[in-house]
Design a protein around this motif. Sequence first.
Motif, short mmCIF file in Angstrom:
data_model
loop_
_atom_site.label_atom_id
_atom_site.label_comp_id
_atom_site.label_asym_id
_atom_site.label_seq_id
_atom_site.Cartn_x
_atom_site.Cartn_y
_atom_site.Cartn_z
N PHE A 1 -92.28 16.05 9.61
CA PHE A 1 -93.58 16.61 9.24
C PHE A 1 -93.65 18.05 9.74
CE2 PHE A 1 -94.04 12.08 10.06
CZ PHE A 1 -94.57 11.63 8.87
N THR A 2 -94.42 18.87 9.05
CA THR A 2 -94.55 20.26 9.48
C THR A 2 -95.48 20.41 10.66
OG1 THR A 2 -96.35 20.62 7.90
CG2 THR A 2 -94.12 21.08 7.13
N SER A 3 -96.46 19.50 10.80
CA SER A 3 -97.47 19.66 11.84
C SER A 3 -97.10 19.02 13.17
CB SER A 3 -98.80 19.07 11.37
OG SER A 3 -98.65 17.68 11.13
N GLY A 4 -96.24 18.00 13.13
CA GLY A 4 -95.93 17.29 14.36
C GLY A 4 -94.84 16.26 14.14
N SER A 5 -94.69 15.36 15.09
CA SER A 5 -93.63 14.36 14.99
C SER A 5 -93.98 13.13 15.81
CB SER A 5 -92.29 14.93 15.47
OG SER A 5 -92.35 15.26 16.86
N GLN A 6 -93.35 12.03 15.44
CA GLN A 6 -93.37 10.83 16.26
C GLN A 6 -92.06 10.82 17.04
OE1 GLN A 6 -92.73 7.04 14.39
NE2 GLN A 6 -93.99 5.94 15.88
N HIS A 7 -92.16 10.85 18.35
CA HIS A 7 -90.97 10.91 19.19
C HIS A 7 -90.75 9.55 19.83
CE1 HIS A 7 -87.92 12.50 21.90
NE2 HIS A 7 -88.56 11.92 22.90
N ILE A 8 -89.63 8.93 19.53
CA ILE A 8 -89.27 7.64 20.10
C ILE A 8 -88.02 7.83 20.95
CG2 ILE A 8 -88.64 5.24 19.65
CD1 ILE A 8 -90.06 5.45 16.98
N LYS A 9 -88.17 7.75 22.24
CA LYS A 9 -87.04 7.87 23.15
C LYS A 9 -86.33 6.53 23.21
CE LYS A 9 -85.81 9.94 27.59
NZ LYS A 9 -86.34 10.62 28.80
N ALA A 10 -85.09 6.48 22.74
CA ALA A 10 -84.41 5.20 22.55
C ALA A 10 -84.21 4.42 23.84
CB ALA A 10 -83.05 5.43 21.87
N ARG A 11 -83.95 5.11 24.93
CA ARG A 11 -83.69 4.41 26.21
C ARG A 11 -84.12 5.29 27.37
NH1 ARG A 11 -79.85 0.42 28.02
NH2 ARG A 11 -79.03 0.32 25.90
N GLY B 1 -97.49 21.44 22.47
CA GLY B 1 -97.97 20.28 21.71
C GLY B 1 -97.21 19.01 21.99
N SER B 2 -96.04 19.13 22.62
CA SER B 2 -95.26 17.94 22.97
C SER B 2 -95.95 17.12 24.06
CB SER B 2 -93.86 18.33 23.44
OG SER B 2 -93.93 19.21 24.56
N LEU B 3 -96.97 17.70 24.71
CA LEU B 3 -97.70 17.00 25.77
C LEU B 3 -99.01 16.37 25.28
CD1 LEU B 3 -97.25 19.37 28.86
CD2 LEU B 3 -95.99 17.29 28.30
N LEU B 4 -99.20 16.29 23.98
CA LEU B 4 -100.44 15.72 23.45
C LEU B 4 -100.70 14.32 23.99
CD1 LEU B 4 -102.81 15.93 21.40
CD2 LEU B 4 -101.27 14.86 19.71
N ASP B 5 -99.65 13.54 24.22
CA ASP B 5 -99.80 12.16 24.70
C ASP B 5 -99.65 12.03 26.21
OD1 ASP B 5 -100.58 10.58 22.65
OD2 ASP B 5 -98.64 9.66 22.26
N TRP C 1 -96.67 10.95 20.25
CA TRP C 1 -97.23 11.83 19.22
C TRP C 1 -97.23 13.26 19.72
CZ3 TRP C 1 -96.91 9.17 15.10
CH2 TRP C 1 -97.14 7.80 15.13
N ARG C 2 -96.61 14.14 18.93
CA ARG C 2 -96.43 15.52 19.35
C ARG C 2 -96.86 16.46 18.23
NH1 ARG C 2 -90.69 15.68 22.67
NH2 ARG C 2 -91.23 14.06 24.19
N CYS D 1 -97.59 22.91 17.35
CA CYS D 1 -98.29 24.09 17.88
C CYS D 1 -98.73 23.82 19.32
CB CYS D 1 -99.50 24.41 17.02
SG CYS D 1 -100.78 23.12 17.02
N ASP D 2 -99.03 24.86 20.04
CA ASP D 2 -99.62 24.70 21.37
C ASP D 2 -101.02 24.11 21.24
OD1 ASP D 2 -97.36 25.73 22.50
OD2 ASP D 2 -98.22 27.71 22.97
N ILE D 3 -101.49 23.50 22.33
CA ILE D 3 -102.82 22.91 22.35
C ILE D 3 -103.58 23.43 23.57
CG2 ILE D 3 -102.14 20.82 21.11
CD1 ILE D 3 -102.08 19.36 23.81
N PRO D 4 -104.92 23.53 23.47
CA PRO D 4 -105.69 23.95 24.64
C PRO D 4 -105.57 22.93 25.76
CG PRO D 4 -107.02 24.07 22.62
CD PRO D 4 -105.77 23.32 22.28
N LEU D 5 -105.46 23.40 26.97
CA LEU D 5 -105.46 22.50 28.13
C LEU D 5 -106.67 21.58 28.09
CD1 LEU D 5 -104.69 21.55 31.01
CD2 LEU D 5 -105.92 23.57 31.88
#
Length: 554
Positions: A357-367, A443-447, A469-470, A473-477
């Motif tokens: 996706f252009t706006s974000g991603s679903q990040h699944i850390k396998a292990r 934005g990687s810290l959204l979750d 969920w990431r 773009c940057d997000i406001p603190l």
Amino acid sequence: MTEQGPEVTLGEGTIGYRDGAEAYLLRFFSEHTVGEYELFPKDAPWAIHYHLTPRRKTLLSWIDFGPGGRILELGAGCGALTAHLVTLPHAITAVEGSPERAAVIKARCRNARNLEIVAANAAGLPYEHQYDVVTLVGVLEYAAAFVDGPRPHERLLAEARRYLKDDGCLILAIENRMGHKYLAGLPEDHTGRPYAGINGYPGPGAARTFDRPALTALLARAGFPVSQWYYPSPDYKTPDAVVSERALGMAGIDVLPVLELPTRDYDGRHWPAFSERQFLRSALAAGTAGHFMNSFLVLAAATDDAPLLAANRGTLAVAVNADSCPPRFQTMTRFVAAGDGVDVLRRNLHDLPPATFTSGSQHIKAREPYRLGYVSFLQATLCAVEDCDMAGAAKTLATWMEHIASRARPAGPQSAAGFAAFCRDHLGRAIYPDRESEGWLPGSLLDAHPGNVLFHPETGDIRYIDLEWRLRCDIPLQLLIDRGVNLVGQKLGALAPYLDLPPGASLPPGLEARISRHPLCRRSDAASLDAVTQWLFAAVTHGDLDYRQQGRAL
């Protein structure tokens, strides 16, 4: 079996059991080709919802059944679990006493080529030591209605043992007569009356469940002296998590975050009379929690070296997200014993590749390793509130906020512009206005909310988990601070009847007074947070993080 799918063989001793959903389901599956894990109408009545929700499959979807063999499903109902079993490289025999329900299975699994359907009584079948696995899910409690003899439950279990090979395994699921939801006064599932099972099922009615000692004795007398115990949550009917007995007693593991509490009454009219969460905290500390979980899932065998037992012994817990999003976002998280530690394994439930996706991603850390002895800031805050330690709760939440703030950075030339573009393109409105001079986070810290940030009580070391969920773009603190405090409020709001909260409050007054004075909370923006929350929910539900919603400019 024909090219049109499995045929139904009519056997002996069919029964007329039905719950009223059969005609609808037969028409539904005859007229539609649907994915078993696709979304279904959220406003469906319980009788329909129960048969269609993908949560049904969580009971078995985590089990390693091995590379092949034969599985006998006794009391297959309308095929919710059959639909999972036929995806395995096994030969499946589904036995259902109701011909109407057997017809639903045929329509539901019409593309299966490894399925045999038999409409017959589960007892007295001509299968001598033929199967590697036999399942009894939601069946044993009704044994008195269709099994002859003075001890129908024991006889049905003995029949299941007769159908198994010497090293075969029984998979049994049933409610716990002493489950915490029943102790808290929710209606007994079969009678609709509070405390019916606890009181020994007085009066008419054929259904009967058991506590753990009674069920253990029944299994042993029927030829199953060896067993592994698991506990589906909130129950075996619609679980989103399964926890093992081993995990309940393992030092350094906190099982409360994966349990769905308080237990919801299916008709929405009843509420537990006490806090199940606090009750289970005490039971876990005392080592007795397994006796009070709402349901049992038992893997039982004649010998300890049964292949199914060995293949699944290392699984400590499983959490599945299967009904709030489409298959591309559905996940399974497994907690597996690994040497002296525990590994956390995550994957897409259907092994689909990650979408782009252009706006974000679903990040699944396998292990990643499970952080034994660590606790999330969310759980620590909840425990402090339950212990009436508002100062401790406020300190814990403030520590999380200050840690997150330490990760913030001054606005760069792209931070505000990138976030503004995201809001314009996806939310249809500007949010968190006039924040250009404040701190920003990737934005990687959204979750990175309090449920996904852990600390060690002794060392203070902090770790992050499950940042699923990431945004790109940057997000406001302030967005993450608001999101974290709101999450705490939601969790405490669910516990409000047991925390003596005033009407409409989510945080206890003592915590609210302390946390509202913190500088990081003074500029909270509920309307902006609500806009982001609504967008994220809609995007995940639609399976599209580029989802665009209509809004209005502030």
